[in-house]
Design an enzyme around this catalytic site. Structure first.
Site, PDB file in Angstrom:
ATOM      1  N   LYS A   1      -4.721 -29.511   3.613  1.00 23.58           N
ATOM      2  CA  LYS A   1      -4.904 -28.692   2.092  1.00 23.58           C
ATOM      3  C   LYS A   1      -4.787 -27.185   2.326  1.00 23.58           C
ATOM      4  CE  LYS A   1      -7.929 -28.789  -1.920  1.00 23.58           C
ATOM      5  NZ  LYS A   1      -8.963 -29.579  -2.765  1.00 23.58           N
TER       6      LYS A   1
ATOM      7  N   SER B   1      -7.514 -31.984  -7.041  1.00 27.81           N
ATOM      8  CA  SER B   1      -6.957 -30.952  -6.436  1.00 27.81           C
ATOM      9  C   SER B   1      -6.067 -31.069  -5.345  1.00 27.81           C
ATOM     10  CB  SER B   1      -7.667 -29.711  -6.468  1.00 27.81           C
ATOM     11  OG  SER B   1      -8.625 -29.688  -5.412  1.00 27.81           O
TER      12      SER B   1
ATOM     13  N   SER C   1     -11.749 -34.076  -5.674  1.00 27.85           N
ATOM     14  CA  SER C   1     -10.256 -33.553  -5.186  1.00 27.85           C
ATOM     15  C   SER C   1      -9.813 -34.323  -4.068  1.00 27.85           C
ATOM     16  CB  SER C   1     -10.191 -32.206  -4.837  1.00 27.85           C
ATOM     17  OG  SER C   1     -10.487 -31.447  -6.135  1.00 27.85           O
TER      18      SER C   1
END
Ligand code: GLN
Length: 474
Positions: free
Chosen positions: A78, A153, A177
């Site tokens: 990420k 996310s 997330s």
């Protein structure tokens, strides 16, 4: 089988046996990225040359008989997690040119084994979002239906794993997330207990909730990764000095009869919940009953306050944490007539709407006169939510719930309604507020072919049991 479709375990075995090289494995992933990323938008940066150089090094290490579990295995991270000498934007233009000089501790542990960092994933800016539509690099698309969101996310990492653009991923979960996009994309994702994995090098969002964890194709892969990345870190004072279990050796439950699984009614009776999602999760619970596991109906009455508490505490911590993003110390600066205007223009251009919204809500809730009414009150209710879970865990070992009230929704469906977006976190928020570990595992698919995730929540440091049940249900 195509090499990029392998699990970590299979890739390890194949590399060890000499069936293929890390260079071949890395090329297979890069080929998939080239083919699919233009549609899916899962990567902000792809490090083709660097990855191939790392793969060559890994092949040397393997030839020399020094292979470790992750040597030569391509992974994606990420973009809100720092990677040394590799651009890390957090999907915000303010960090468009930011190249950290160090690896986050969890990334360091993985790279020290010789894993191949193939690229950095698109995500909601600084982790703010549930659909990956708050990225300044465009939304990530769901590989099961390109008109739908990937979840957020960490949507880019979920898609990269689900679509076999890498073998595994590492992401961050503050309030869902990891679990939320894992459920929308049909993969496995673990949010560890707060304090289990080091947060050093994770771009901070809400420091009292942020965690970093694995995203993988199987429960075994996530267990194996968690074994490698967990543990005390002198660089993160909130990490606990508690021994890390050998999760992979203990994946089998010894006595099913002794296990008590709680099913919290609040997670099944939500208004507006998708019926197919509920049925799919319920049928998994029925299968556990068939195995003679004790299924206990329980109640967590404070659940209904979790989202309100979360969306006070998180923006408060956000507003403080994001003040370091000023264009002076890091990232892209837009010079203006004086210092104040330089900050203002830099931040106005560098942050998306949702980031600005959180800074404003947080600053307001922390200001004199409002602090007691909002922040302090939210902290008190947070304690009640923690106690709610503590009481239930005196009766049961683990809790089983759906990860989301519905499968992936359409791109654009909720983006103009922040409250509707916040409410999607209803099942992933409570464990986060309480600092508890939780995993999402695929439970099945709807008739339209959309994955549904089942969430298992455990007591603090209860990862071992979580993995065991996750393995049993998947
Ligand atoms: N949807 C949550 C939020 O927007 C998830 C955040 C996260 O876990 N990084 O705050």
């Amino acid at each position: 089988m195509e090499l990029n479709k392998l699990t970590i375990k299979q890739a390890y075995d194949g590399l060890k046996a000499g069936d293929f090289t890390s260079v071949e494995l890395t090329k297979a992933c890069l080929k998939q990225i080239k083919k699919r990323n233009p549609d899916l938008n899962a990567f902000i940066s792809v490090f083709e040359d660097e990855a191939l150089a790392e793969a060559k090094e890994a092949d040397k290490k393997i030839k020399a008989g020094k292979q470790e579990m992750l040597t030569g295995i391509p992974f994606a991270v990420k973009d809100a997690i720092c990677t040394a000498d590799r651009r890390s934007t957090a999907a915000a233009k303010i960090l468009d040119n930011y190249v950290p000089s160090y690896d986050a501790t969890v990334i360091k542990k993985i790279r020290e084994q010789g894993a191949v960092l193939i690229g950095k994933n698109n995500c909601d800016s600084f982790g703010h979002g549930a659909s990956n539509e708050n990225s300044m690099y465009g939304p990530v698309k769901n590989p099961h239906d390109l008109t739908r969101v990937a979840g957020g996310s960490s949507g880019g990492t979920a898609v990269a794993v689900a679509d076999h653009m890498c073998i595994f991923g590492i992401a961050e979960d503050t309030g869902g997330s990891i679990r939320y996009p894992a459920s929308f994309c049909g993969i496995v994702g673990l949010r560890p207990s707060y304090g289990r994995n080091s947060r050093f090098g994770i771009m901070p969002m809400a420091s009292s909730l942020d965690t970093v964890g694995p995203m993988g194709k199987t429960v075994e892969d996530c267990a194996l990764l968690q074994e490698i990345i967990a543990g005390h870190d002198p660089l993160d004072a909130t990490t606990a000095d508690v021994e890390v279990s050998k999760y992979t050796n203990n994946l089998k439950i010894k006595r099913l009869k002794n296990l008590k699984i709680g099913v919290p009614k609040e997670y099944f009776s939500l208004e507006g919940m998708d019926r197919e999602t509920r049925d799919i999760v319920n049928s998994k619970i029925e299968r556990l009953k068939d195995l003679k596991i004790d299924i206990v109906p329980v109640s967590l009455p404070m659940t209904k306050y979790a989202i309100a508490v979360y969306y006070i505490i998180v923006p408060c911590e956000d507003s403080s944490n994001l003040s370091r993003m000023d264009g002076i110390r890091y990232g892209v600066r837009k010079n203006s007539k004086d210092l104040y205007n330089t900050y203002a223009t830099t931040r106005a251009r560098g942050f998306p709407e949702e980031v600005k919204r959180r800074i404003m809500i947080g600053t307001y809730a922390l200001s004199a006169g409002y602090y007691d009414a909002y922040y302090k009150k939210a902290q008190k209710v947070r304690t009640l939510i923690i106690q709610d879970f503590e009481k239930v865990f005196q009766k049961v070992d683990l809790l089983v719930t759906p990860t989301s009230p519905f499968p992936a929704f359409k791109i654009g469906e909720k983006v103009s309604n922040p409250l509707a977006m916040y409410l999607t976190d209803v099942f992933v928020g409570p464990a986060a507020v309480a600092g508890l570990p939780a995993i999402s595992v695929p439970a099945g698919k709807t008739k339209a072919g959309l994955p549904v995730g089942l969430q298992i929540i455990g007591p603090r440091m209860g990862e071992e049991k979580i993995f065991q049940l996750a393995k049993l249900v998947s």
